[in-house]
Structure formats: structure tokens, C-alpha cells
Design a protein around this motif. Structure first.
Motif, PDB file in Angstrom:
ATOM      1  N   UNK A 250       0.819  -1.209   0.000  1.00  0.00           N
ATOM      2  CA  UNK A 250       0.000   0.000   0.000  1.00  0.00           C
ATOM      3  C   UNK A 250       0.856   1.265   0.000  1.00  0.00           C
ATOM      4  N   UNK A 251       1.928   1.225  -0.773  1.00  0.00           N
ATOM      5  CA  UNK A 251       2.786   2.379  -0.914  1.00  0.00           C
ATOM      6  C   UNK A 251       3.765   2.603   0.217  1.00  0.00           C
ATOM      7  N   UNK A 252       3.798   1.701   1.185  1.00  0.00           N
ATOM      8  CA  UNK A 252       4.692   1.809   2.331  1.00  0.00           C
ATOM      9  C   UNK A 252       5.755   0.720   2.258  1.00  0.00           C
ATOM     10  N   UNK A 253       6.955   1.029   2.692  1.00  0.00           N
ATOM     11  CA  UNK A 253       8.059   0.073   2.648  1.00  0.00           C
ATOM     12  C   UNK A 253       7.820  -1.014   3.694  1.00  0.00           C
ATOM     13  N   UNK A 254       7.606  -2.244   3.201  1.00  0.00           N
ATOM     14  CA  UNK A 254       7.401  -3.369   4.115  1.00  0.00           C
ATOM     15  C   UNK A 254       8.703  -4.111   4.398  1.00  0.00           C
ATOM     16  N   UNK A 255       9.629  -4.096   3.468  1.00  0.00           N
ATOM     17  CA  UNK A 255      10.967  -4.648   3.698  1.00  0.00           C
ATOM     18  C   UNK A 255      11.937  -4.022   2.701  1.00  0.00           C
ATOM     19  N   UNK A 256      13.178  -3.850   3.135  1.00  0.00           N
ATOM     20  CA  UNK A 256      14.177  -3.236   2.264  1.00  0.00           C
ATOM     21  C   UNK A 256      15.561  -3.717   2.676  1.00  0.00           C
ATOM     22  N   UNK A 257      16.389  -3.973   1.683  1.00  0.00           N
ATOM     23  CA  UNK A 257      17.798  -4.279   1.884  1.00  0.00           C
ATOM     24  C   UNK A 257      18.604  -3.443   0.900  1.00  0.00           C
ATOM     25  N   UNK A 258      19.689  -2.871   1.406  1.00  0.00           N
ATOM     26  CA  UNK A 258      20.520  -1.981   0.584  1.00  0.00           C
ATOM     27  C   UNK A 258      21.993  -2.293   0.831  1.00  0.00           C
ATOM     28  N   UNK A 259      22.763  -2.389  -0.238  1.00  0.00           N
ATOM     29  CA  UNK A 259      24.214  -2.555  -0.111  1.00  0.00           C
ATOM     30  C   UNK A 259      24.907  -1.662  -1.129  1.00  0.00           C
ATOM     31  N   UNK A 260      26.003  -1.042  -0.694  1.00  0.00           N
ATOM     32  CA  UNK A 260      26.830  -0.197  -1.560  1.00  0.00           C
ATOM     33  C   UNK A 260      28.096  -0.943  -1.960  1.00  0.00           C
ATOM     34  N   UNK A 261      28.594  -0.635  -3.128  1.00  0.00           N
ATOM     35  CA  UNK A 261      29.916  -1.043  -3.557  1.00  0.00           C
ATOM     36  C   UNK A 261      30.717   0.187  -3.952  1.00  0.00           C
ATOM     37  N   UNK A 262      32.054   0.061  -3.928  1.00  0.00           N
ATOM     38  CA  UNK A 262      32.912   1.148  -4.356  1.00  0.00           C
ATOM     39  C   UNK A 262      33.083   2.270  -3.352  1.00  0.00           C
ATOM     40  N   UNK A 263      32.546   2.095  -2.133  1.00  0.00           N
ATOM     41  CA  UNK A 263      32.604   3.193  -1.164  1.00  0.00           C
ATOM     42  C   UNK A 263      33.383   2.834   0.097  1.00  0.00           C
ATOM     43  N   UNK A 264      33.767   1.573   0.271  1.00  0.00           N
ATOM     44  CA  UNK A 264      34.409   1.147   1.507  1.00  0.00           C
ATOM     45  C   UNK A 264      35.353  -0.015   1.248  1.00  0.00           C
ATOM     46  N   UNK A 265      36.072  -0.391   2.281  1.00  0.00           N
ATOM     47  CA  UNK A 265      37.039  -1.485   2.236  1.00  0.00           C
ATOM     48  C   UNK A 265      36.352  -2.837   2.093  1.00  0.00           C
ATOM     49  N   UNK A 266      35.022  -2.870   2.226  1.00  0.00           N
ATOM     50  CA  UNK A 266      34.220  -4.077   2.109  1.00  0.00           C
ATOM     51  C   UNK A 266      32.876  -3.691   1.506  1.00  0.00           C
ATOM     52  N   UNK A 267      32.112  -4.654   0.983  1.00  0.00           N
ATOM     53  CA  UNK A 267      30.749  -4.328   0.580  1.00  0.00           C
ATOM     54  C   UNK A 267      30.002  -3.739   1.777  1.00  0.00           C
ATOM     55  N   UNK A 268      29.337  -2.624   1.565  1.00  0.00           N
ATOM     56  CA  UNK A 268      28.790  -1.843   2.674  1.00  0.00           C
ATOM     57  C   UNK A 268      27.278  -2.027   2.780  1.00  0.00           C
ATOM     58  N   UNK A 269      26.836  -2.724   3.814  1.00  0.00           N
ATOM     59  CA  UNK A 269      25.401  -2.877   4.068  1.00  0.00           C
ATOM     60  C   UNK A 269      24.869  -1.589   4.692  1.00  0.00           C
ATOM     61  N   UNK A 270      23.896  -0.987   4.035  1.00  0.00           N
ATOM     62  CA  UNK A 270      23.399   0.333   4.443  1.00  0.00           C
ATOM     63  C   UNK A 270      22.295   0.176   5.479  1.00  0.00           C
ATOM     64  N   UNK A 271      22.661  -0.208   6.689  1.00  0.00           N
ATOM     65  CA  UNK A 271      21.684  -0.477   7.743  1.00  0.00           C
ATOM     66  C   UNK A 271      20.942   0.788   8.173  1.00  0.00           C
ATOM     67  N   UNK A 272      21.635   1.926   8.219  1.00  0.00           N
ATOM     68  CA  UNK A 272      20.975   3.162   8.633  1.00  0.00           C
ATOM     69  C   UNK A 272      19.908   3.579   7.621  1.00  0.00           C
ATOM     70  N   UNK A 273      20.221   3.434   6.349  1.00  0.00           N
ATOM     71  CA  UNK A 273      19.233   3.769   5.316  1.00  0.00           C
ATOM     72  C   UNK A 273      18.049   2.813   5.387  1.00  0.00           C
ATOM     73  N   UNK A 274      18.318   1.538   5.611  1.00  0.00           N
ATOM     74  CA  UNK A 274      17.226   0.559   5.735  1.00  0.00           C
ATOM     75  C   UNK A 274      16.304   0.922   6.892  1.00  0.00           C
ATOM     76  N   UNK A 275      16.895   1.265   8.031  1.00  0.00           N
ATOM     77  CA  UNK A 275      16.092   1.614   9.205  1.00  0.00           C
ATOM     78  C   UNK A 275      15.264   2.870   8.955  1.00  0.00           C
ATOM     79  N   UNK A 276      15.835   3.815   8.228  1.00  0.00           N
ATOM     80  CA  UNK A 276      15.121   5.057   7.940  1.00  0.00           C
ATOM     81  C   UNK A 276      13.936   4.842   7.009  1.00  0.00           C
TER      82      UNK A 276
END
Length: 331
Positions: A250-276
Motif C-alpha cells: 500500500x505504498x509503504x516500505x514493508x521490507x528493504x535491503x541496501x548494499x553499496x559497492x565502491x565506497x568502503x574497504x568491504x561491501x557496505x550494508x546500508x543499515x541506517x538507510x534501511x532503518x530510515x
């Protein structure tokens, strides 16, 4: 290239007797051989595992998939099950390297590839990753491709894998076997480490520990999107990449997973963005706030300052795409 002892391994059980603390495993060799030629990697032993029976992709329990460590990037990206159910992974793999390299590169080797930092590869320049305590030339040098998250005073290099970014977003696990025969599994997210005071250690692997495969859990709900921003359209590492799995109700985020590449020494799981984003309406304002939350601590070093707004724009664009369309992921 320095002299080394080469041995072909016929079964994983042989590794315990053969491996020394200065042994390296050879599979596709697309990264290791280059490093040996530059005398950056100087193993005393080279254990060739390319003939082991670890090149299968098999259905697991509860809709999961078991991927052997010797499965090539091409085989994994083109597997019908992966393309249909884990399109994020297929898109990430196809965004990496070239067709020729994907035909040789293996799943385990892709996870273990070393950074592509200019100073790591140039033995005439200082590099704490190559020679701990020597200093980091990238801080005051050419750092266009370097980290904006999770760096330390010792190292600002980035991890180059596209595949690993997708696997982190998919909550994949990596299976490991020690020389004594003991086995363990840990999330791909925990395989790589931030540089801290030991930038020479890219992973948490113990000496002689072998990646035997990857466990892909059943695909999560939602649309999967992978986008890679790079200087040219092929054969280039990510300046910023983003993998997103987004489900709406219904237009609301029910689940989300986000990961960045190219920005850190490891693949970066964007937990703060997911929580937001969790439980919030999938709006442009919410996407911008999520990006700002994740990048609040991002830091540039001059030549890579542009990466911070680039990462913000890329994440927002991928979230917008994932929220507004259905179908398979695209690079």
C-alpha cells in the motif's frame, strides 16, 4: 615472479597435509596471478584447486541455492534459477569485468580479490596494505576511486567486487573449510573487514581456510535492482554501486535491503538507510532522508569528494526505480 612450490589438489582432504601458512589457493587466477607477477603476493606454495568437484549450482532446502566455489561468474550469472529468482546477483555479475574474465573468474576468487588501489599495485609507492607501517600514498595522492565510508588512518582503499555487493544484500552465507577438516559458515557481510589498524587483512579467514561455496537463501520479496556508476561502460570498477531489494505494501516500505559497492574497504550494508525507510511511505523525501542518514559520516579525501553526492543520487535513483517498476534487476 618469485619461485614457489606448485601442487595440484585432487580432493579437499589433501589440503590439511599440503597447506602451509604461506600457501595460496589457485582457481581461475584472474587476480592472484597478476599479484604474483608484481610480487605483491609471494606465496611459498600454490595449491591448485581448479580440479576439485566444487563447480556445481544445486537447489537447497526451502528454496535456497548452493553455489560451489569454482562456479564461474559466467555460469552463475547465466543460470536460469539465478536470473529468475536472484536477478540482483545476475545483474551485478554481468556488470563486472569482461566476458573473457567472467569465463575464468570463480565465485570464491571473486570474493577474495584484492583492492585495485593504485598504490597497492605500485611497489615504488608507500602502501600499508602491502607493507604495514609504510604509510598510505592515497591520502595525499590520487584518490578518485577510494573509500568514503569505514576507512581508517591506515588505509582508504575499496573492495572491487560487484558480486559481493549483491550477495551482502541477499544475506548470502559463505561456507569455509579449515585445514583440519572443520567447517563453518558465516554471512558474506562478515567475511570482509574494515582496515582499522590491520589494512593488510582483507578478510577474517584463518591461514589455509578455503571457501568451498556460497549459500543463497530463498529470495526475499520485492523488486531487485543493481546499478553501477563507473568511468566507462565496461571493464571498469565501480565509483559507486548500489544493490536494492524493496518490497511495498500500500505504498509503504514493508521490507528493504541496501548494499553499496565502491565506497568502503568491504561491501557496505546500508543499515541506517534501511532503518530510515522501514515502515515509511515510499516517497522521494523518504529516499533522500535515508540516503542522508547512511552518508552522514561519509568523508572524502579531495579527489573523491564527489563520491558523497554521487552515492546519494545513485541510492535515491535506485530506490525510485525499485519502488516504481516491477520485473528483473538491471545493471
Amino acid at each position: 615472479m618469485r619461485p614457489f612450490d606448485y601442487q595440484r589438489i585432487g580432493a579437499v582432504e589433501e589440503i590439511g597435509a599440503q597447506a602451509s601458512d604461506r600457501a595460496s589457493f589457485l582457481a581461475g587466477g584472474t587476480n592472484l596471478v597478476d599479484l604474483m607477477k608484481h610480487e605483491i603476493e609471494t606465496p611459498e606454495q600454490l595449491l591448485d584447486i581448479s580440479r576439485l568437484d566444487l563447480a556445481r549450482i544445486e537447489d537447497g532446502e526451502d528454496g535456497s541455492l548452493q553455489v560451489g566455489t569454482l562456479v564461474t561468474n559466467t555460469a552463475l550469472a547465466s543460470d536460469a534459477r539465478v536470473r529468475q529468482r536472484w536477478p540482483l546477483l545476475s545483474a551485478a555479475l554481468l556488470a563486472g569485468a569482461t566476458a573473457q574474465l567472467r569465463n575464468r573468474a570463480t565465485t570464491g576468487g571473486n570474493l577474495l580479490q584484492r583492492t585495485r588501489c593504485y598504490y597497492f599495485y605500485d611497489t615504488a609507492r608507500p602502501c600499508n596494505k602491502r607493507n604495514p607501517g609504510e604509510g598510505c600514498g592515497a591520502f595525499s595522492g590520487h584518490n578518485r576511486i577510494h573509500a568514503i565510508l569505514g576507512a581508517s588512518e591506515q588505509c582508504i582503499a575499496t573492495h572491487p567486487s560487484d558480486m559481493a555487493v549483491a550477495m551482502v544484500a541477499l544475506d548470502a552465507g559463505v561456507r569455509l573449510r579449515a585445514p583440519d577438516g572443520s567447517e563453518r559458515e558465516l554471512p558474506v557481510e562478515e567475511l570482509h573487514r574494515l582496515p582499522g589498524d590491520e589494512p593488510q587483512r582483507d578478510t577474517v579467514l584463518a591461514p589455509g581456510e578455503l571457501i568451498t561455496g556460497v549459500h543463497l537463501p530463498a529470495p526475499p520479496p520485492g523488486r531487485q535492482v543493481y546499478r553501477k556508476v563507473r568511468d566507462r561502460s565496461s571493464y571498469a570498477f565501480a565509483l559507486v554501486s548500489v544493490g536494492v531489494i524493496l518490497a511495498l505494501k500500500d505504498g509503504t516500505v514493508s521490507s528493504v535491503r541496501i548494499a553499496f559497492g565502491g565506497v568502503a574497504h568491504k561491501p557496505w550494508r546500508a543499515r541506517k538507510a534501511e532503518a530510515a525507510l522501514q515502515g515509511r511511505p515510499a516517497t522521494e523525501e523518504a529516499f533522500l532522508k535515508a540516503a542522508d542518514a547512511e552518508l552522514a559520516d561519509a568523508k572524502g579525501y579531495g579527489g573523491n569528494d564527489f563520491k558523497i553526492p554521487l552515492a546519494r543520487r545513485t541510492l535515491v535513483a535506485v530506490l525510485r526505480d525499485a519502488a516504481g517498476k516491477t520485473g528483473e534487476a538491471r545493471a
